[in-house]
Scaffold this motif. Structure first.
Motif, PDB file in Angstrom:
ATOM      1  N   MET A 248       0.823  -1.201   0.000  1.00  0.00           N
ATOM      2  CA  MET A 248       0.000   0.000   0.000  1.00  0.00           C
ATOM      3  C   MET A 248       0.863   1.259   0.000  1.00  0.00           C
ATOM      4  O   MET A 248       0.537   2.264  -0.636  1.00  0.00           O
ATOM      5  N   LEU A 249       2.003   1.204   0.697  1.00  0.00           N
ATOM      6  CA  LEU A 249       2.870   2.368   0.805  1.00  0.00           C
ATOM      7  C   LEU A 249       3.827   2.511  -0.369  1.00  0.00           C
ATOM      8  O   LEU A 249       4.057   3.616  -0.871  1.00  0.00           O
ATOM      9  N   PHE A 250       4.418   1.380  -0.794  1.00  0.00           N
ATOM     10  CA  PHE A 250       5.532   1.462  -1.744  1.00  0.00           C
ATOM     11  C   PHE A 250       5.352   0.628  -3.008  1.00  0.00           C
ATOM     12  O   PHE A 250       6.167   0.707  -3.909  1.00  0.00           O
ATOM     13  N   GLY A 251       4.304  -0.202  -3.051  1.00  0.00           N
ATOM     14  CA  GLY A 251       4.144  -1.101  -4.182  1.00  0.00           C
ATOM     15  C   GLY A 251       3.201  -0.571  -5.234  1.00  0.00           C
ATOM     16  O   GLY A 251       3.027   0.637  -5.406  1.00  0.00           O
TER      17      GLY A 251
ATOM     18  N   VAL B 182      -5.540  -4.737  -3.196  1.00  0.00           N
ATOM     19  CA  VAL B 182      -6.762  -5.493  -2.899  1.00  0.00           C
ATOM     20  C   VAL B 182      -6.625  -6.971  -3.271  1.00  0.00           C
ATOM     21  O   VAL B 182      -6.990  -7.842  -2.469  1.00  0.00           O
ATOM     22  N   PRO B 183      -6.100  -7.327  -4.464  1.00  0.00           N
ATOM     23  CA  PRO B 183      -5.888  -8.750  -4.752  1.00  0.00           C
ATOM     24  C   PRO B 183      -4.945  -9.432  -3.757  1.00  0.00           C
ATOM     25  O   PRO B 183      -5.179 -10.584  -3.368  1.00  0.00           O
ATOM     26  N   LEU B 184      -3.886  -8.727  -3.346  1.00  0.00           N
ATOM     27  CA  LEU B 184      -2.967  -9.285  -2.355  1.00  0.00           C
ATOM     28  C   LEU B 184      -3.688  -9.529  -1.040  1.00  0.00           C
ATOM     29  O   LEU B 184      -3.566 -10.608  -0.424  1.00  0.00           O
ATOM     30  N   PHE B 185      -4.454  -8.549  -0.590  1.00  0.00           N
ATOM     31  CA  PHE B 185      -5.223  -8.673   0.645  1.00  0.00           C
ATOM     32  C   PHE B 185      -6.199  -9.849   0.566  1.00  0.00           C
ATOM     33  O   PHE B 185      -6.281 -10.670   1.487  1.00  0.00           O
ATOM     34  N   ALA B 186      -6.936  -9.942  -0.542  1.00  0.00           N
ATOM     35  CA  ALA B 186      -7.911 -11.023  -0.699  1.00  0.00           C
ATOM     36  C   ALA B 186      -7.229 -12.387  -0.706  1.00  0.00           C
ATOM     37  O   ALA B 186      -7.704 -13.343  -0.074  1.00  0.00           O
ATOM     38  N   GLY B 187      -6.096 -12.474  -1.400  1.00  0.00           N
ATOM     39  CA  GLY B 187      -5.376 -13.745  -1.461  1.00  0.00           C
ATOM     40  C   GLY B 187      -4.872 -14.188  -0.102  1.00  0.00           C
ATOM     41  O   GLY B 187      -4.982 -15.369   0.272  1.00  0.00           O
ATOM     42  N   LEU B 188      -4.322 -13.265   0.679  1.00  0.00           N
ATOM     43  CA  LEU B 188      -3.796 -13.610   2.002  1.00  0.00           C
ATOM     44  C   LEU B 188      -4.924 -13.989   2.965  1.00  0.00           C
ATOM     45  O   LEU B 188      -4.804 -14.943   3.745  1.00  0.00           O
ATOM     46  N   ALA B 189      -6.029 -13.240   2.911  1.00  0.00           N
ATOM     47  CA  ALA B 189      -7.160 -13.561   3.790  1.00  0.00           C
ATOM     48  C   ALA B 189      -7.741 -14.928   3.450  1.00  0.00           C
ATOM     49  O   ALA B 189      -8.053 -15.735   4.350  1.00  0.00           O
ATOM     50  N   LEU B 190      -7.878 -15.235   2.154  1.00  0.00           N
ATOM     51  CA  LEU B 190      -8.410 -16.538   1.751  1.00  0.00           C
ATOM     52  C   LEU B 190      -7.438 -17.664   2.097  1.00  0.00           C
ATOM     53  O   LEU B 190      -7.869 -18.772   2.456  1.00  0.00           O
ATOM     54  N   THR B 191      -6.145 -17.399   2.006  1.00  0.00           N
ATOM     55  CA  THR B 191      -5.150 -18.409   2.386  1.00  0.00           C
ATOM     56  C   THR B 191      -5.287 -18.768   3.859  1.00  0.00           C
ATOM     57  O   THR B 191      -5.163 -19.940   4.239  1.00  0.00           O
ATOM     58  N   ALA B 192      -5.573 -17.775   4.695  1.00  0.00           N
ATOM     59  CA  ALA B 192      -5.750 -18.035   6.131  1.00  0.00           C
ATOM     60  C   ALA B 192      -7.031 -18.802   6.417  1.00  0.00           C
ATOM     61  O   ALA B 192      -7.149 -19.442   7.473  1.00  0.00           O
ATOM     62  N   VAL B 193      -7.996 -18.739   5.492  1.00  0.00           N
ATOM     63  CA  VAL B 193      -9.252 -19.467   5.692  1.00  0.00           C
ATOM     64  C   VAL B 193      -9.032 -20.976   5.606  1.00  0.00           C
ATOM     65  O   VAL B 193      -9.679 -21.760   6.325  1.00  0.00           O
TER      66      VAL B 193
ATOM     67  N   SER C 271      -8.318  -6.028  10.044  1.00  0.00           N
ATOM     68  CA  SER C 271      -7.237  -5.045  10.131  1.00  0.00           C
ATOM     69  C   SER C 271      -6.714  -4.642   8.754  1.00  0.00           C
ATOM     70  O   SER C 271      -6.426  -3.461   8.516  1.00  0.00           O
ATOM     71  N   GLY C 272      -6.610  -5.609   7.843  1.00  0.00           N
ATOM     72  CA  GLY C 272      -6.147  -5.275   6.500  1.00  0.00           C
ATOM     73  C   GLY C 272      -7.116  -4.362   5.782  1.00  0.00           C
ATOM     74  O   GLY C 272      -6.712  -3.374   5.150  1.00  0.00           O
ATOM     75  N   LEU C 273      -8.400  -4.664   5.888  1.00  0.00           N
ATOM     76  CA  LEU C 273      -9.397  -3.830   5.229  1.00  0.00           C
ATOM     77  C   LEU C 273      -9.496  -2.455   5.876  1.00  0.00           C
ATOM     78  O   LEU C 273      -9.823  -1.473   5.206  1.00  0.00           O
TER      79      LEU C 273
ATOM     80  N   SER D  80      -7.353   4.306   3.307  1.00  0.00           N
ATOM     81  CA  SER D  80      -6.472   4.851   2.274  1.00  0.00           C
ATOM     82  C   SER D  80      -7.236   5.117   0.980  1.00  0.00           C
ATOM     83  O   SER D  80      -7.022   6.137   0.315  1.00  0.00           O
ATOM     84  N   ALA D  81      -8.142   4.219   0.612  1.00  0.00           N
ATOM     85  CA  ALA D  81      -8.884   4.363  -0.645  1.00  0.00           C
ATOM     86  C   ALA D  81      -9.806   5.577  -0.609  1.00  0.00           C
ATOM     87  O   ALA D  81      -9.966   6.278  -1.614  1.00  0.00           O
ATOM     88  N   ILE D  82     -10.422   5.834   0.527  1.00  0.00           N
ATOM     89  CA  ILE D  82     -11.337   6.973   0.621  1.00  0.00           C
ATOM     90  C   ILE D  82     -10.570   8.288   0.522  1.00  0.00           C
ATOM     91  O   ILE D  82     -10.960   9.194  -0.219  1.00  0.00           O
ATOM     92  N   ARG D  83      -9.461   8.410   1.239  1.00  0.00           N
ATOM     93  CA  ARG D  83      -8.713   9.680   1.195  1.00  0.00           C
ATOM     94  C   ARG D  83      -8.060   9.896  -0.163  1.00  0.00           C
ATOM     95  O   ARG D  83      -8.125  10.999  -0.721  1.00  0.00           O
ATOM     96  N   GLY D  84      -7.438   8.874  -0.719  1.00  0.00           N
ATOM     97  CA  GLY D  84      -6.814   9.022  -2.027  1.00  0.00           C
ATOM     98  C   GLY D  84      -5.784  10.134  -2.047  1.00  0.00           C
ATOM     99  O   GLY D  84      -5.153  10.458  -1.033  1.00  0.00           O
TER     100      GLY D  84
END
Length: 277
Positions: A73-76, A82-93, A112-114, A120-124
C-alpha cells in the motif's frame, strides 16, 4: 482536573492533530497513518483473541500478511493491494477450515487489513478524497457524540443489552440524525449543491458505524476485556477509537465496489463516488 482526565484530554488533542494533518496532506502521509492503524488494530485483535496461544504459525502468518499489505500500500503497486489482501485472507481461511487455526485468525487479517485499505482508498490523493474523508469523519463523530448525549438524556429501551448495555434506541436514532446532518453540512461546505444521494450515504455510513461499535463490544465481551489495549493514555486502544470509523469505511468501500460491478458508475476514486455518483 484528575490525572486520568488530563491524560485523556492531551491524548485526544494529539490524536486530532495527527489525524487531521495526515488527512490534509493526503498521499503518502495518510497512507502511513492508515497502515499504522491497520497494524495496531491487528496487534489488538490478536491480543484480545489470543491468536499466539492458538497457533504461533497462524499468528506469524497474520503479521506477515499485514506487513505485506501495508508495504504494498505504501511502496508497491496500488492496483495489487486489494488482490494481495484477498489472497492472504483466503489463504488463512484454509487452515481454519481444517481446524488447525482459529477462525479469529482470518477474521483478524480481514478486519485489520481492510481497515488500512478502506481508509487509504477513501482519502486518495485528490481534493475529492479530502472532502470524502472529512465527510466520513463528520458522519462518524457526529453520530458518536449525539448518540451518547441523546441516550443519556432520553434513555429508554436498550439497543443491544447483551452486547453493550449502555446503548439505547434513542441514542442510536439521535446519533443517526446527527450523522446525516453533520455529513450533509460538510458536503455543502465543499460544494455549492449536492445530490440527494449524499444524505442517504450519510445515513448508511452512520448506521454502519454504529454496527462497528457493537461489533467491537461483542468481541470484548466475548473475551472478557474492558479495552482493546492500553496504547492510548486515557482512551484504551486503537480499536476502541476507530471501531465505528473503520466499519463506515468498509461500508463505503464495498458500496462503491458493488455499484461499479453492476455498471452503475465507474469508481475512479471513492471521493468521486461520494459526490459524483
Amino acid at each position: 482536573m484528575s490525572r486520568e482526565l488530563t491524560l485523556r484530554v492531551y491524548s485526544a488533542i494529539v490524536m486530532v492533530i495527527v489525524v487531521l494533518a495526515a488527512t490534509w496532506f493526503g498521499g503518502l502521509a495518510f497512507r502511513i497513518l492508515a497502515g499504522a492503524i491497520g497494524l495496531l488494530v491487528y496487534y489488538e485483535w490478536s491480543s484480545m483473541t489470543k491468536l499466539a496461544e492458538r497457533s504461533m504459525r497462524g499468528h506469524a502468518f497474520g503479521w506477515l500478511s499485514l506487513a505485506a499489505i501495508v508495504a504494498n500500500m505504501l511502496f508497491g503497486a496500488p492496483d495489487l493491494t486489494v488482490p494481495l489482501f484477498a489472497g492472504l485472507a483466503l489463504t488463512a481461511v484454509l487452515p481454519a477450515l481444517t481446524g488447525h487455526w482459529s477462525w479469529w485468525q482470518p477474521g483478524g487479517i480481514f478486519y485489520s487489513g481492510l481497515s488500512a485499505i478502506a481508509l487509504s482508498a477513501i482519502r486518495g490523493d485528490d481534493q475529492l478524497g479530502l472532502a470524502a474523508m472529512i465527510f466520513v469523519f463528520a458522519v462518524v463523530w457526529s453520530t458518536d457524540i449525539l448518540a451518547y448525549f441523546v441516550g443519556r438524556a432520553i434513555g429508554g429501551p436498550k439497543l443491544a443489552p447483551r452486547i453493550s448495555p449502555g446503548k439505547t434506541w434513542s441514542g442510536a436514532i439521535g446519533g443517526t440524525v446527527a450523522g446525516v446532518l453533520g455529513g450533509t453540512a460538510v458536503a455543502l461546505s465543499f460544494f455549492q449543491s449536492i445530490d440527494l444521494w449524499v444524505p442517504f450515504l450519510a445515513f448508511f455510513l452512520s448506521v454502519s458505524g454504529q454496527i462497528g461499535d457493537l461489533f467491537e463490544s461483542f468481541i470484548k465481551r466475548r473475551f472478557g476485556v474492558k479495552d482493546s489495549s492500553h496504547l492510548i493514555p486515557g482512551h484504551g486502544g486503537v480499536m476502541d477509537r476507530v471501531d465505528a470509523l473503520v466499519f463506515a469505511c468498509f461500508a463505503a468501500f464495498f458500496l462503491a465496489i458493488g455499484f461499479s460491478a453492476v455498471g452503475m458508475g465507474a469508481v475512479d476514486s471513492l471521493g468521486a463516488f461520494f459526490f459524483g455518483f
